[in-house]
Design an enzyme around this catalytic site. Structure first.
Site, PDB file in Angstrom:
ATOM      1  N   ASP A 225      42.483  38.351  41.262  1.00  0.00           N
ATOM      2  CA  ASP A 225      42.388  39.759  41.222  1.00  0.00           C
ATOM      3  C   ASP A 225      43.825  40.850  42.228  1.00  0.00           C
ATOM      4  OD1 ASP A 225      40.287  39.927  40.229  1.00  0.00           O
ATOM      5  OD2 ASP A 225      38.834  39.214  42.366  1.00  0.00           O
TER       6      ASP A 225
ATOM      7  N   GLY B 282      46.148  41.692  40.303  1.00  0.00           N
ATOM      8  CA  GLY B 282      46.396  43.060  40.389  1.00  0.00           C
ATOM      9  C   GLY B 282      47.823  42.579  38.933  1.00  0.00           C
ATOM     10  N   LYS B 283      47.053  41.884  38.353  1.00  0.00           N
ATOM     11  CA  LYS B 283      47.312  41.352  36.972  1.00  0.00           C
ATOM     12  C   LYS B 283      47.185  42.283  36.156  1.00  0.00           C
ATOM     13  CE  LYS B 283      45.060  37.580  36.780  1.00  0.00           C
ATOM     14  NZ  LYS B 283      44.579  38.116  38.583  1.00  0.00           N
TER      15      LYS B 283
ATOM     16  N   ALA C 244      37.572  36.805  33.844  1.00  0.00           N
ATOM     17  CA  ALA C 244      38.197  37.521  34.252  1.00  0.00           C
ATOM     18  C   ALA C 244      38.109  39.565  34.296  1.00  0.00           C
ATOM     19  CB  ALA C 244      39.885  37.534  33.214  1.00  0.00           C
ATOM     20  N   GLY C 245      38.158  39.688  35.397  1.00  0.00           N
ATOM     21  CA  GLY C 245      38.096  41.156  35.256  1.00  0.00           C
ATOM     22  C   GLY C 245      39.530  41.445  35.504  1.00  0.00           C
ATOM     23  N   HIS C 246      40.171  42.578  34.184  1.00  0.00           N
ATOM     24  CA  HIS C 246      41.813  43.194  34.914  1.00  0.00           C
ATOM     25  C   HIS C 246      41.440  45.121  34.738  1.00  0.00           C
ATOM     26  CE1 HIS C 246      43.791  39.330  33.917  1.00  0.00           C
ATOM     27  NE2 HIS C 246      42.301  39.458  34.738  1.00  0.00           N
ATOM     28  N   THR C 247      41.883  45.489  35.648  1.00  0.00           N
ATOM     29  CA  THR C 247      41.592  47.094  35.984  1.00  0.00           C
ATOM     30  C   THR C 247      42.777  47.501  35.785  1.00  0.00           C
ATOM     31  OG1 THR C 247      40.345  46.439  37.983  1.00  0.00           O
ATOM     32  CG2 THR C 247      40.674  48.982  37.470  1.00  0.00           C
TER      33      THR C 247
ATOM     34  N   THR D 251      30.906  32.688  37.899  1.00  0.00           N
ATOM     35  CA  THR D 251      30.660  34.237  37.721  1.00  0.00           C
ATOM     36  C   THR D 251      29.740  33.545  36.880  1.00  0.00           C
ATOM     37  OG1 THR D 251      32.271  33.778  35.818  1.00  0.00           O
ATOM     38  CG2 THR D 251      33.306  34.783  37.697  1.00  0.00           C
TER      39      THR D 251
ATOM     40  N   ARG E 186      35.067  17.646  22.901  1.00  0.00           N
ATOM     41  CA  ARG E 186      35.453  17.465  21.026  1.00  0.00           C
ATOM     42  C   ARG E 186      34.590  17.651  20.541  1.00  0.00           C
ATOM     43  NH1 ARG E 186      38.027  12.915  22.750  1.00  0.00           N
ATOM     44  NH2 ARG E 186      37.241  12.866  24.548  1.00  0.00           N
TER      45      ARG E 186
ATOM     46  N   GLN F  19      42.802  34.284  36.614  1.00  0.00           N
ATOM     47  CA  GLN F  19      42.334  33.939  37.722  1.00  0.00           C
ATOM     48  C   GLN F  19      43.473  33.919  38.371  1.00  0.00           C
ATOM     49  OE1 GLN F  19      40.997  32.169  34.812  1.00  0.00           O
ATOM     50  NE2 GLN F  19      39.586  33.949  34.846  1.00  0.00           N
TER      51      GLN F  19
ATOM     52  N   THR G 243      31.527  41.017  38.349  1.00  0.00           N
ATOM     53  CA  THR G 243      30.456  40.297  39.187  1.00  0.00           C
ATOM     54  C   THR G 243      30.010  41.545  40.353  1.00  0.00           C
ATOM     55  OG1 THR G 243      31.593  39.412  40.808  1.00  0.00           O
ATOM     56  CG2 THR G 243      30.556  37.573  38.399  1.00  0.00           C
TER      57      THR G 243
ATOM     58  N   ARG H 225      30.301  40.916  43.263  1.00  0.00           N
ATOM     59  CA  ARG H 225      30.452  40.385  44.748  1.00  0.00           C
ATOM     60  C   ARG H 225      31.501  41.126  45.587  1.00  0.00           C
ATOM     61  NH1 ARG H 225      30.580  34.548  43.199  1.00  0.00           N
ATOM     62  NH2 ARG H 225      31.794  35.296  41.069  1.00  0.00           N
TER      63      ARG H 225
HETATM   64  P1  GDP Z   1      43.186  40.782  38.296  1.00  0.00           P
HETATM   65  O1  GDP Z   1      41.879  40.376  38.020  1.00  0.00           O
HETATM   66  O2  GDP Z   1      44.657  40.603  38.822  1.00  0.00           O
HETATM   67  O3  GDP Z   1      43.730  41.780  37.143  1.00  0.00           O
HETATM   68  O4  GDP Z   1      42.799  42.197  39.393  1.00  0.00           O
HETATM   69  P2  GDP Z   1      41.149  43.377  39.706  1.00  0.00           P
HETATM   70  O5  GDP Z   1      41.668  43.866  38.734  1.00  0.00           O
HETATM   71  O6  GDP Z   1      40.232  42.305  39.182  1.00  0.00           O
HETATM   72  O7  GDP Z   1      41.438  43.488  40.698  1.00  0.00           O
HETATM   73  C1  GDP Z   1      42.720  44.783  41.586  1.00  0.00           C
HETATM   74  C2  GDP Z   1      42.548  46.307  41.562  1.00  0.00           C
HETATM   75  O8  GDP Z   1      43.518  46.973  42.481  1.00  0.00           O
HETATM   76  C3  GDP Z   1      41.543  46.960  40.805  1.00  0.00           C
HETATM   77  O9  GDP Z   1      40.944  47.544  40.852  1.00  0.00           O
HETATM   78  C4  GDP Z   1      43.223  47.992  40.632  1.00  0.00           C
HETATM   79  O10 GDP Z   1      43.147  48.760  40.073  1.00  0.00           O
HETATM   80  C5  GDP Z   1      43.861  48.276  42.026  1.00  0.00           C
HETATM   81  N1  GDP Z   1      45.293  48.082  42.249  1.00  0.00           N
HETATM   82  C6  GDP Z   1      46.240  47.428  41.522  1.00  0.00           C
HETATM   83  N2  GDP Z   1      47.328  47.411  42.108  1.00  0.00           N
HETATM   84  C7  GDP Z   1      46.935  48.890  43.542  1.00  0.00           C
HETATM   85  C8  GDP Z   1      48.018  48.738  44.387  1.00  0.00           C
HETATM   86  O11 GDP Z   1      48.690  49.001  44.092  1.00  0.00           O
HETATM   87  N3  GDP Z   1      46.732  49.785  45.291  1.00  0.00           N
HETATM   88  C9  GDP Z   1      45.783  49.522  45.097  1.00  0.00           C
HETATM   89  N4  GDP Z   1      45.347  50.697  45.978  1.00  0.00           N
HETATM   90  N5  GDP Z   1      45.610  49.056  44.604  1.00  0.00           N
HETATM   91  C10 GDP Z   1      45.665  48.742  42.909  1.00  0.00           C
HETATM   92  P1  IMO Z   2      40.837  37.842  37.614  1.00  0.00           P
HETATM   93  O1  IMO Z   2      41.213  36.920  36.314  1.00  0.00           O
HETATM   94  C1  IMO Z   2      38.962  36.049  40.851  1.00  0.00           C
HETATM   95  C2  IMO Z   2      36.497  33.009  40.652  1.00  0.00           C
HETATM   96  C3  IMO Z   2      34.666  32.424  40.791  1.00  0.00           C
HETATM   97  C4  IMO Z   2      34.340  31.120  41.176  1.00  0.00           C
HETATM   98  C5  IMO Z   2      35.282  29.799  40.153  1.00  0.00           C
HETATM   99  C6  IMO Z   2      34.964  29.566  39.217  1.00  0.00           C
HETATM  100  O2  IMO Z   2      40.229  38.934  37.353  1.00  0.00           O
HETATM  101  O3  IMO Z   2      41.653  37.611  38.750  1.00  0.00           O
HETATM  102  P2  IMO Z   2      34.832  30.693  36.980  1.00  0.00           P
HETATM  103  O4  IMO Z   2      33.308  31.570  36.200  1.00  0.00           O
HETATM  104  O5  IMO Z   2      35.528  30.637  36.250  1.00  0.00           O
HETATM  105  O6  IMO Z   2      34.270  28.977  36.497  1.00  0.00           O
HETATM  106  O7  IMO Z   2      33.721  30.946  38.445  1.00  0.00           O
HETATM  107  O8  IMO Z   2      36.215  30.916  40.209  1.00  0.00           O
HETATM  108  N1  IMO Z   2      37.114  33.302  39.379  1.00  0.00           N
HETATM  109  C7  IMO Z   2      37.913  34.526  40.251  1.00  0.00           C
HETATM  110  N2  IMO Z   2      37.919  35.288  40.918  1.00  0.00           N
HETATM  111  N3  IMO Z   2      39.578  36.084  39.384  1.00  0.00           N
HETATM  112  C8  IMO Z   2      38.756  35.543  38.537  1.00  0.00           C
HETATM  113  O9  IMO Z   2      39.739  36.932  37.616  1.00  0.00           O
HETATM  114  C9  IMO Z   2      38.482  34.882  38.821  1.00  0.00           C
HETATM  115  N4  IMO Z   2      37.588  34.392  37.742  1.00  0.00           N
HETATM  116  C10 IMO Z   2      37.188  32.765  38.146  1.00  0.00           C
HETATM  117  O10 IMO Z   2      34.146  33.639  41.660  1.00  0.00           O
HETATM  118  O11 IMO Z   2      35.001  31.254  42.624  1.00  0.00           O
HETATM  119 MG    MG Z   3      40.202  40.589  38.724  1.00  0.00          MG
END
Ligand code: GDP
Ligand code: IMO
Ligand code: MG
Length: 426
Positions: free
Chosen positions: A13, A15-16, A39-42, A127, A141, A222, A299, A301
């Site tokens: 999380d 900010g990938k 993964a949850g990428h915004t 997750t 396998r 991750q 999730t 959380r």
């Molecule tokens: P990822 O899993 O690495 O892609 O990150 P997530 O999307 O799960 O979480 C990053 C959160 O930070 C998202 O809500 C983005 O929109 C937000 N975000 C990313 N870069 C920035 C930043 O520079 N500033 C702020 N305030 N929010 C950001």
């Molecule tokens: P992105 O790509 C943050 C965490 C889960 C748990 C552990 C194992 O959005 O950064 P899993 O379901 O993979 O077996 O869970 O890894 N986890 C993450 N935490 N960002 C993620 O992905 C994650 N993907 C898994 O919360 O602790």
């Molecule tokens: Mg994420």
């Protein structure tokens, strides 16, 4: 022609999604190489906020080829839903391809993920998406691969290898009724109808793009500390999000990766269980959570929040061979009077500069902080390094020195235009 791997340097999380989207404006191919819909990428495009779990974050540029590599575990139901969600938003997926070798997440994986978690003395806080159990089958396998969805015969053949075992496990150990073979076949053939046209030899597609001199971005999911080898085991995921996982995850040679960019938050967060030395369980932690909207994308959380941990990021620089950092969410710290950075750990009176592998030891580690003055100014409109307040600049320079890697990009808000590029990647 440049191949860049983009990895999370902390616990995910970072900010990938945002940084991948920004870099994708200049890339020809964006490929996911591991993980799945854990993964949850915004990505924020104009007024719209998109949350992606499987589709690469380069999808918002028409003409950018998006690949789901062989190292990803794909839940076809989720992929179908994500594709229709994108279509509803008017986003084309015409250039989306999925590796025929990628492993398939089945309903028994999702069920086992929850049941196994329930049995664990040390809960991981997964997750619950079936990621771990799907990778287990891959390494046992007996996994089902995307290419098995091509015909009834191949799907039945693959399922007959594994389903009787899974049903025995579910019924005898977990008192779960198990799954009906024919129902699974029908359900997965229906997904196959939608997904089979997207299947491809994605390694070959990348190679052809390289031959044409195109720029390729490998999008990690991750983060380094969730890596099954290099993370805080056992509180990790079941794949290799580190840069070393990128080459086998898409089918290129490791020597073909030119740069490795680490995405890093200006502070630290973690979802799920496991040690977190610089965690803040106080009002400052709550403030960071609120300002950074630190609630899980997948999730929902609340994320645990804490100060920047230079020990972790230094480690990340090493195990990924990072060539540059993309520092995100710097604006979240705007409100703070002081900012702290964990520069080392204290373990039983000793100073540790490096991350210990033993979690019992890590649990006992106390953060050694250095305190810097906060800038207490809104930086969300900064367009260049010079626009940043002096104290924010000093914070960045301090971090660079602490972790031994140059900051290449600074993100000051979730939008595309809230990005300061110090050195172009492509
Ligand atoms: P990822 O899993 O690495 O892609 O990150 P997530 O999307 O799960 O979480 C990053 C959160 O930070 C998202 O809500 C983005 O929109 C937000 N975000 C990313 N870069 C920035 C930043 O520079 N500033 C702020 N305030 N929010 C950001
Ligand atoms: P992105 O790509 C943050 C965490 C889960 C748990 C552990 C194992 O959005 O950064 P899993 O379901 O993979 O077996 O869970 O890894 N986890 C993450 N935490 N960002 C993620 O992905 C994650 N993907 C898994 O919360 O602790
Ligand atoms: Mg994420």
């Amino acid at each position: 022609m440049t191949v860049v791997a983009l990895v999370g340097t902390q616990w995910g999380d970072e900010g990938k999604g945002k940084i991948t989207d920004v870099l994708a404006s200049r890339a020809d191919v964006v490929a996911r190489y591991q993980g799945g819909n854990n993964a949850g990428h915004t990505v924020v495009v104009g007024e719209n906020t998109y949350k992606l779990h499987l589709v690469p974050s380069g999808i918002f540029y028409a003409g950018t080829t998006c690949l789901i590599g062989n190292g990803v575990v794909v839940d076809p139901k989720v992929l179908c839903e994500e594709i229709s969600y994108l279509h509803q938003q008017g986003i084309s997926t015409a250039d989306l391809y999925v590796s025929e070798k990628a492993h398939v997440i089945m309903p028994y994986h999702r069920v086992l993920d929850r049941l196994e978690e329930g049995q664990r003395l040390r809960k991981i806080g997964t997750t619950g998406r079936g990621i771990g159990p799907a990778y287990v089958d891959k390494y046992m396998r007996m996994g089902i691969r995307m290419l098995d969805l091509r015909s009834r015969e191949s799907l039945e053949r693959a399922l007959d290898q594994v389903l009787p075992l899974k049903n025995q496990l579910l019924q005898k150990i977990y008192d779960h009724p198990g799954f009906d073979r024919d129902e699974l076949v029908e359900e997965y053939l229906a997904y196959g109808e939608a997904i089979v046209p997207l299947l491809a030899d994605t390694s070959l597609l990348i190679d052809q793009a390289r031959q044409r001199g195109e720029d390729i971005l490998l999008e990690g999911a991750q983060g380094t500390l969730l890596d099954v080898d290099h993370g805080t085991y056992p509180f990790v995921t079941s794949s290799n999000p580190t840069a070393g996982g990128a080459a086998p995850g898409v089918g290129i040679g490791p020597n073909q990766i030119d740069q490795v960019i680490g995405v890093v938050k200006a502070y630290t967060t973690r979802v799920g269980e496991g040690p977190f030395v610089s965690e803040l369980q106080d009002a400052t932690g709550d403030l960071i959570r609120e300002r950074g909207r630190e609630f899980g994308t997948t999730t929902g959380r609340p994320r645990r929040c804490g100060w920047f941990d230079a020990v972790l990021v230094r480690y990340s620089v090493r195990v990924n061979g990072l060539t540059g950092l993309s520092l995100t969410l710097l604006d979240v710290l705007d409100a703070l009077e002081n900012v702290q950075v964990c520069v080392a750990y204290e373990y039983r009176g000793r100073r540790l500069e490096h991350l210990p592998a033993d979690l019992e030891m890590l649990k006992e580690c106390k953060p050694i902080y250095e305190t810097l003055p906060g800038w207490q100014e809104d930086i969300t409109g900064a367009k260049s390094f010079a626009d940043l307040p002096q104290r924010a600049q000093e914070y960045l320079k301090f971090l660079e020195k602490q972790v031994g890697c140059p900051i290449q990009i600074v993100s000051v808000g979730p939008r595309r235009d809230q990005t300061i590029i110090l050195r172009q990647v492509f």
